[in-house]
Design a protein around this motif. Structure first.
Motif, PDB file in Angstrom:
ATOM      1  N   SER A 478       0.563  -1.464  -0.163  1.00  0.00           N
ATOM      2  CA  SER A 478      -0.188   0.092   0.003  1.00  0.00           C
ATOM      3  C   SER A 478       0.633   1.090  -0.261  1.00  0.00           C
ATOM      4  O   SER A 478       0.263   2.299  -0.410  1.00  0.00           O
ATOM      5  N   ALA A 479       1.921   1.091   0.589  1.00  0.00           N
ATOM      6  CA  ALA A 479       2.546   2.278   0.607  1.00  0.00           C
ATOM      7  C   ALA A 479       3.912   2.496  -1.333  1.00  0.00           C
ATOM      8  O   ALA A 479       4.666   3.840  -1.084  1.00  0.00           O
ATOM      9  N   VAL A 631       0.796   4.729  18.017  1.00  0.00           N
ATOM     10  CA  VAL A 631       0.735   4.236  16.633  1.00  0.00           C
ATOM     11  C   VAL A 631      -1.113   4.129  16.623  1.00  0.00           C
ATOM     12  O   VAL A 631      -1.097   3.587  17.621  1.00  0.00           O
ATOM     13  N   MET A 632      -1.865   5.096  16.003  1.00  0.00           N
ATOM     14  CA  MET A 632      -3.259   5.188  15.851  1.00  0.00           C
ATOM     15  C   MET A 632      -3.665   4.015  15.018  1.00  0.00           C
ATOM     16  O   MET A 632      -3.238   4.269  13.581  1.00  0.00           O
ATOM     17  N   GLY A 633      -4.771   3.479  15.099  1.00  0.00           N
ATOM     18  CA  GLY A 633      -5.452   2.587  14.548  1.00  0.00           C
ATOM     19  C   GLY A 633      -6.760   2.685  14.389  1.00  0.00           C
ATOM     20  O   GLY A 633      -6.961   4.130  13.969  1.00  0.00           O
ATOM     21  N   ALA A 634      -7.472   2.417  13.004  1.00  0.00           N
ATOM     22  CA  ALA A 634      -8.363   2.877  11.893  1.00  0.00           C
ATOM     23  C   ALA A 634      -9.970   2.821  13.100  1.00  0.00           C
ATOM     24  O   ALA A 634     -10.573   3.953  12.833  1.00  0.00           O
ATOM     25  N   ASP A 635      -9.360   2.545  14.211  1.00  0.00           N
ATOM     26  CA  ASP A 635     -10.583   2.476  15.447  1.00  0.00           C
ATOM     27  C   ASP A 635     -10.821   4.067  15.877  1.00  0.00           C
ATOM     28  O   ASP A 635     -10.656   3.907  17.100  1.00  0.00           O
ATOM     29  N   GLY A 636      -9.075   4.383  15.818  1.00  0.00           N
ATOM     30  CA  GLY A 636      -9.106   5.621  16.287  1.00  0.00           C
ATOM     31  C   GLY A 636      -8.096   5.185  17.617  1.00  0.00           C
ATOM     32  O   GLY A 636      -7.998   6.833  18.365  1.00  0.00           O
ATOM     33  N   LYS A 637      -8.073   4.245  18.274  1.00  0.00           N
ATOM     34  CA  LYS A 637      -7.020   4.010  19.414  1.00  0.00           C
ATOM     35  C   LYS A 637      -6.155   3.796  18.984  1.00  0.00           C
ATOM     36  O   LYS A 637      -5.459   3.300  18.377  1.00  0.00           O
ATOM     37  N   SER A 638      -4.677   4.384  19.574  1.00  0.00           N
ATOM     38  CA  SER A 638      -3.858   4.668  19.873  1.00  0.00           C
ATOM     39  C   SER A 638      -3.096   3.657  20.843  1.00  0.00           C
ATOM     40  O   SER A 638      -3.397   3.586  22.266  1.00  0.00           O
ATOM     41  N   ALA A 639      -1.308   2.715  20.137  1.00  0.00           N
ATOM     42  CA  ALA A 639      -0.968   2.091  21.202  1.00  0.00           C
ATOM     43  C   ALA A 639       0.121   1.296  21.192  1.00  0.00           C
ATOM     44  O   ALA A 639       1.041   2.286  19.570  1.00  0.00           O
ATOM     45  N   ALA A 640       1.282   1.812  22.230  1.00  0.00           N
ATOM     46  CA  ALA A 640       3.057   1.878  21.598  1.00  0.00           C
ATOM     47  C   ALA A 640       2.743   0.696  20.709  1.00  0.00           C
ATOM     48  O   ALA A 640       2.843  -0.112  20.831  1.00  0.00           O
ATOM     49  N   TYR A 641       4.221   1.351  19.738  1.00  0.00           N
ATOM     50  CA  TYR A 641       4.228   0.099  18.350  1.00  0.00           C
ATOM     51  C   TYR A 641       5.795  -0.763  19.240  1.00  0.00           C
ATOM     52  O   TYR A 641       6.634  -0.161  19.890  1.00  0.00           O
ATOM     53  N   ASN A 642       5.516  -2.475  19.324  1.00  0.00           N
ATOM     54  CA  ASN A 642       6.277  -3.064  20.042  1.00  0.00           C
ATOM     55  C   ASN A 642       7.608  -3.274  18.428  1.00  0.00           C
ATOM     56  O   ASN A 642       8.193  -5.030  19.378  1.00  0.00           O
ATOM     57  N   GLY A 643       7.095  -3.479  17.437  1.00  0.00           N
ATOM     58  CA  GLY A 643       7.481  -4.024  16.604  1.00  0.00           C
ATOM     59  C   GLY A 643       9.787  -4.052  16.056  1.00  0.00           C
ATOM     60  O   GLY A 643      10.063  -2.851  17.008  1.00  0.00           O
ATOM     61  N   GLU A 644      10.114  -4.932  15.961  1.00  0.00           N
ATOM     62  CA  GLU A 644      11.226  -4.832  16.017  1.00  0.00           C
ATOM     63  C   GLU A 644      11.930  -4.048  14.935  1.00  0.00           C
ATOM     64  O   GLU A 644      13.400  -3.187  15.371  1.00  0.00           O
ATOM     65  N   TYR A 645      11.317  -3.008  13.795  1.00  0.00           N
ATOM     66  CA  TYR A 645      11.620  -1.961  13.465  1.00  0.00           C
ATOM     67  C   TYR A 645      10.434  -1.253  12.771  1.00  0.00           C
ATOM     68  O   TYR A 645       9.148  -1.588  12.649  1.00  0.00           O
ATOM     69  N   LEU A 646      10.934  -0.081  13.098  1.00  0.00           N
ATOM     70  CA  LEU A 646       9.363   0.998  12.444  1.00  0.00           C
ATOM     71  C   LEU A 646       9.677   1.343  10.805  1.00  0.00           C
ATOM     72  O   LEU A 646      10.802   1.745  10.273  1.00  0.00           O
ATOM     73  N   TYR A 647       9.053   1.240  10.223  1.00  0.00           N
ATOM     74  CA  TYR A 647       8.976   1.657   8.968  1.00  0.00           C
ATOM     75  C   TYR A 647       8.018   2.736   8.556  1.00  0.00           C
ATOM     76  O   TYR A 647       6.993   3.044   8.757  1.00  0.00           O
ATOM     77  N   ALA A 648       9.003   3.763   8.007  1.00  0.00           N
ATOM     78  CA  ALA A 648       9.244   4.866   7.861  1.00  0.00           C
ATOM     79  C   ALA A 648       8.874   5.879   6.656  1.00  0.00           C
ATOM     80  O   ALA A 648      10.681   5.210   6.120  1.00  0.00           O
ATOM     81  N   MET A 649       8.197   6.245   6.086  1.00  0.00           N
ATOM     82  CA  MET A 649       8.828   7.273   4.242  1.00  0.00           C
ATOM     83  C   MET A 649       8.764   8.713   5.032  1.00  0.00           C
ATOM     84  O   MET A 649       8.066   8.973   5.115  1.00  0.00           O
TER      85      MET A 649
END
Length: 708
Positions: A478-479, A631-649
């Motif tokens: 999608s990116a 990171v804010m999800g589609a439901d409008g709620k945010s949660a701490a991102y815990n993945g090994e890598y954060l992909y930023a554009m």
């Protein structure tokens, strides 16, 4: 973070042809000068202990030649042959010094187990045998100690080894020394062997010894192995009960002899031994020379074969192994190891002159040797690597050396200058007028190489895959990133874009597996390379091997604090504090996880550092795990991102993989210290038609070439 300006480097590479055309007009022919240094024979150290300079030792050295070997001694008046070793027969040589007798047993399997354990524990081990009390006894000795005090300390150390004690079956380790009693000469070797059996039957360790006689070798028997004068007196008292005891005399510690003993280290079989010759811990020099045209092989140097002869001596209390051979023939091998023999002859000739000049410049740089056989001097691998082209390059330049102000230069060279060679000051903090930075056409090393893709795996891991092992699936994320599909089973995804045993494999995927492309890079090579990312913990470990005081806090920031004229890193700061290093070139090893960085011409990317744009244009920087990204999800709620890598554009649509914690990636050019001749640069210039004289004068400024 400071970065290298790569624009000037690209300009330098594109204008190199113009530069060499202008400089070529200044080239002058090789001319003869009376003061040109020369060397008939060179001494190359394979094994020796020279504190602070070179430390590679071996318990014993094993030699063989298809044409046979002459074994004897070397004295100030020349070499004297004692024995002839038959063609194809191996002979081992060691020092008769102070040791620890760890075990004596009639069972070979028990002795072999102890021998293997001592070797695994980094001990200097020997496995031999002696006939005693009517049976064959296998003995394990350890050490190459130069005094009774050292061997006594070793006894205590081995006695404290619980595992070894359990293997010894009650045998108590004891010091063993070179103080012995000796019989008069026997009429023959066979008679001496019979005499040794007689003393062995009386319970003594008895060995045949050989010396030089007026008309050939002379054999005697030596008994015992005392390490102190008091022990020798006890041995004399005990020996009074032995046959012919009145004829036994203490061995003169200054005398020349060789003990002859069976040795099982290389065979590992009770019924298959090699002959071990042990010479005294004095100034004796054992001399081995080929009996025929075939070279001598040295097992402890991977079985390589060597021209010339070998000298063995006790140096600083350890066995020193020196290969002495004609100087120009030494260069046959050096040129073949240091440069691909398929390269143009003019490049090989430049390497020959550089290697010749380097060796002459060093003199007896290792006290009893001119050079060593490793890259600490110049790589030298014997006759097996020699090729007609390397021999031709040496012969075509025979005697030619590079001079500056009438003195032979230290002709430093490295694999690849990375587009711009280094000034000597950038590497070692010293000014050398002929070792200046120059543009270098080094990208020839990239010819014919594959590109690699940096990819995201289904597991979320990152790695590199070679371009010919994937195909475009025709789909995108999608990116907008391409989705690639693997074309073969068992494809290794590697940490770095390079196939090498030392490069870790991140994962192995099968045909049809899909990965997401992040970027396309050139395969790591001597010109261009990628290493890392390395974690804070990994870098702390390797940096603390090189810096003092030690670093204690986690590394959250790592920067190049200063650069030299070629752009190479000459200083580093960690968490804002400058590091103290022995020299700029040690930065390579200080930052090398699993091996040194290829060069100091690099940029650092802090892969854990992310600048996030918030509401109202506010910016927030994350550099490690101490700050969370929500990171804010589609439901409008945010949660701490815990993945090994954060992909930023970024604004250009490029996607960057930011690591969860602090980590650092190195992208650079060049291979080696970068000072002096660039070997890939020499290849490129030779391919352009320039001769070896021009190549040398291009990389070593202000020199003249002269011939003896």
């Amino acid at each position: 973070m400071k970065t290298i300006n790569h624009t000037w480097r690209k300009l330098a590479l594109t204008t190199i042809a113009l530069l060499v055309l202008v400089s070529a007009a200044t080239a002058v022919p090789v001319r003869t000068q009376a003061a040109v240094p020369s060397l008939q024979d060179i001494r190359v150290a394979m094994f020796m202990q020279l504190p602070g300079k070179y430390d590679q030792t071996t318990a014993a050295a094993t030699f063989q030649s298809a044409g046979g070997i002459g074994l004897g001694v070397r004295e100030p008046d020349g070499a004297h042959k004692w024995l002839s070793i038959p063609a194809g027969e191996s002979v081992r040589v060691a020092v008769d010094d102070y040791k620890v007798k760890l075990l004596e047993t009639k069972t070979f399997t028990s002795a072999w187990s102890v021998y293997q354990y001592v070797v695994s524990a980094k001990g200097t081990a020997y496995i031999t045998s002696v006939k005693k009390n009517g049976a064959l006894h296998y003995q394990i000795f350890e050490g190459a100690y130069k005094s009774a005090a050292e061997s006594a300390s070793a006894v205590s150390r081995w006695n404290a080894d619980a595992k070894l004690s359990g293997m010894l079956g009650g045998f108590k380790p004891a010091a063993q020394g070179p103080l012995r009693l000796e019989t008069p000469a026997y009429s023959s070797k066979a008679a001496a062997e019979a005499g040794a059996e007689q003393y062995g039957a009386a319970g003594f360790d008895a060995y045949v010894a050989v010396r030089a006689g007026a008309s050939g070798p002379v054999y005697s028997v030596m008994i015992g192995g005392a390490s102190t004068a008091e022990e020798l007196k006890t041995l004399q008292a005990d020996a009074a009960k032995a046959p012919s005891s009145a004829s036994l005399k203490p061995v003169d510690p200054t005398s020349r002899y060789m003990l002859i003993r069976p040795d099982y280290a290389n065979t590992g079989k009770a019924n298959d031994s090699q002959t071990l010759y042990m010479f005294p811990l004095n100034d004796m020099k054992v001399w081995l020379t080929p009996s025929g045209e075939q070279p001598i092989s040295l097992k402890e140097r991977s079985g390589r074969t060597y021209r010339g002869s070998f000298e063995l001596s006790a140096f600083n209390g350890k066995l020193a192994v020196i290969n002495e051979l004609p100087f120009e023939e030494y260069l046959y091998s050096v040129v073949a190891v240091e440069m691909y023999t398929s390269w143009p002859l003019e490049a090989l000739k430049a390497q020959a002159v550089a290697a010749r000049s380097y060796a002459l410049n060093k003199g007896l740089g290792f006290q009893i040797a001119h050079v060593v056989d490793t890259t600490l001097s110049q790589a030298y691998n014997g006759t097996g690597v020699e090729k007609p082209s390397s021999i031709e390059a040496v012969e075509a330049t025979r005697g030619v050396v590079a001079l500056y102000n009438g003195k032979v230069i230290e002709a430093i060279f490295s694999s690849n200058g990375g587009g711009m060679t280094a000034d000597a000051k950038e590497a070692w903090n010293n000014e050398v007028p002929y070792l200046k930075s120059v543009p270098s056409p080094d990208d020839v090393s990239e010819k014919g190489l594959y590109s690699w893709y940096r990819v995201v795996l289904p597991s979320g891991q990152l790695g590199y895959v070679r371009e010919d092992l994937v195909t475009d699936s025709g789909q995108k994320t999608s990116a907008g990133s391409r989705i690639l599909e693997l074309t073969a089973d068992g494809t290794n995804i590697r940490k770095h874009p390079l196939i090498q045993e030392a490069v870790p494999v991140v994962a192995q995927l099968n045909k049809g597996a899909r990965v997401v492309e992040l970027e396309k890079v050139m395969e790591s090579n001597p010109m261009r390379w990628i290493r890392g990312p390395f974690t804070s913990t990994e870098l702390l470990t390797t940096l603390n091997l090189r810096v003092n005081p030690k670093l204690t806090a986690p590394i959250t920031a790592l920067e190049v604090s200063s650069r030299g004229v070629s752009g190479r890193a000459t200083g580093l700061s960690v968490n804002g504090a400058e590091l103290t290093l022995a020299s700029p070139d040690t930065i390579r090893s200080a930052l090398g996880v699993g091996g040194s960085l290829p060069s100091t011409l690099f940029d650092i990317e802090e892969t854990g550092k992310v600048v996030i744009l918030g509401a109202g244009g506010a910016q927030s920087t994350k550099s490690d795990e101490s700050r969370k990204v929500y990171v804010m999800g589609a439901d409008g709620k945010s949660a701490a991102y815990n993945g090994e890598y954060l992909y930023a554009m970024d604004g250009d649509g490029d996607i960057r993989a930011a690591s969860k914690g602090a980590a650092f990636e190195f992208r650079g050019t060049g291979y080696g210290h970068g000072v002096g001749l660039s070997q890939y640069g020499a290849l490129s210039l030779a391919q352009q038609g320039y001769d070896y004289e021009y190549i040398l004068k291009y990389y070593y400024k202000g020199i003249t070439l002269a011939k003896e």
